[in-house]
Write a protein that holds these residues in place. Sequence first.
Motif, mmCIF file in Angstrom:
data_model
loop_
_atom_site.group_PDB
_atom_site.id
_atom_site.type_symbol
_atom_site.label_atom_id
_atom_site.label_comp_id
_atom_site.label_asym_id
_atom_site.label_seq_id
_atom_site.Cartn_x
_atom_site.Cartn_y
_atom_site.Cartn_z
ATOM 1 N N MET A 135 0.839 -1.184 0.000
ATOM 2 C CA MET A 135 0.000 0.000 0.000
ATOM 3 C C MET A 135 0.882 1.245 0.000
ATOM 4 O O MET A 135 1.898 1.281 0.671
ATOM 5 N N GLN A 136 0.444 2.243 -0.743
ATOM 6 C CA GLN A 136 1.138 3.524 -0.804
ATOM 7 C C GLN A 136 0.206 4.621 -0.316
ATOM 8 O O GLN A 136 -0.954 4.672 -0.727
ATOM 9 N N ILE A 137 0.732 5.489 0.531
ATOM 10 C CA ILE A 137 -0.039 6.630 1.022
ATOM 11 C C ILE A 137 0.597 7.886 0.452
ATOM 12 O O ILE A 137 1.819 8.052 0.512
ATOM 13 N N VAL A 176 -4.828 6.134 0.043
ATOM 14 C CA VAL A 176 -4.109 4.868 0.131
ATOM 15 C C VAL A 176 -4.389 4.146 -1.171
ATOM 16 O O VAL A 176 -5.555 4.009 -1.581
ATOM 17 N N VAL A 184 -6.874 -1.101 5.745
ATOM 18 C CA VAL A 184 -6.593 0.184 5.104
ATOM 19 C C VAL A 184 -6.821 1.340 6.075
ATOM 20 O O VAL A 184 -5.978 2.236 6.202
ATOM 21 N N LEU A 227 -3.986 4.063 7.399
ATOM 22 C CA LEU A 227 -4.167 5.479 7.128
ATOM 23 C C LEU A 227 -4.255 6.284 8.424
ATOM 24 O O LEU A 227 -3.638 7.350 8.547
ATOM 25 N N HIS A 260 -0.928 6.802 9.842
ATOM 26 C CA HIS A 260 -0.222 7.819 9.059
ATOM 27 C C HIS A 260 -0.652 9.225 9.489
ATOM 28 O O HIS A 260 0.194 10.110 9.679
#
Length: 152
Positions: free
Chosen positions: A1-3, A51, A88, A92, A95
């Motif tokens: 996963m990329q934020i 995300v 998810v 998040l 983050h």
Amino acid sequence: MQIRTDDPHTPDVQGLILEHLQEMHATSPQESVHALGLDQLRADGVTLWTVRQDDGELLGCGALKRLDSRHGEIKAMRTAVVARGRGVAGVLLEHLIGHARDHGLRRLSLETGTQEHFAPARRLYARHGFAECPPFEDYTEDPHSVFMTLPL
């Protein structure tokens, strides 16, 4: 996963935000819907993150609204239907908490619903240390709202 930070007017993000707004209006009385619209998510002091899967598929979004130099508010938390149950929202939220700490905030707060529909969100926030609190900022007591805060 990329934020990453993102624009609420990006087509897939816009779709997820509009889905979020529709659901909020379907589950809460009009006067108890405090979700930010697309343009409000572009306002000064508001940052939106998404995300994404490594292939770019949108999995979720969340925003941080700076209320003052020490207090922020979590807004626009939404997980795409296809990504629910995959962690998810937790990734998040961690983050957002980390970003708030790194940028000098000392408290994060949020508003969510009291209805059963919002029970998973309330559990998520409680697992990350948020506790119920009185209304903050411009909010007032509302039987359809739960207010939560996390000291940083």
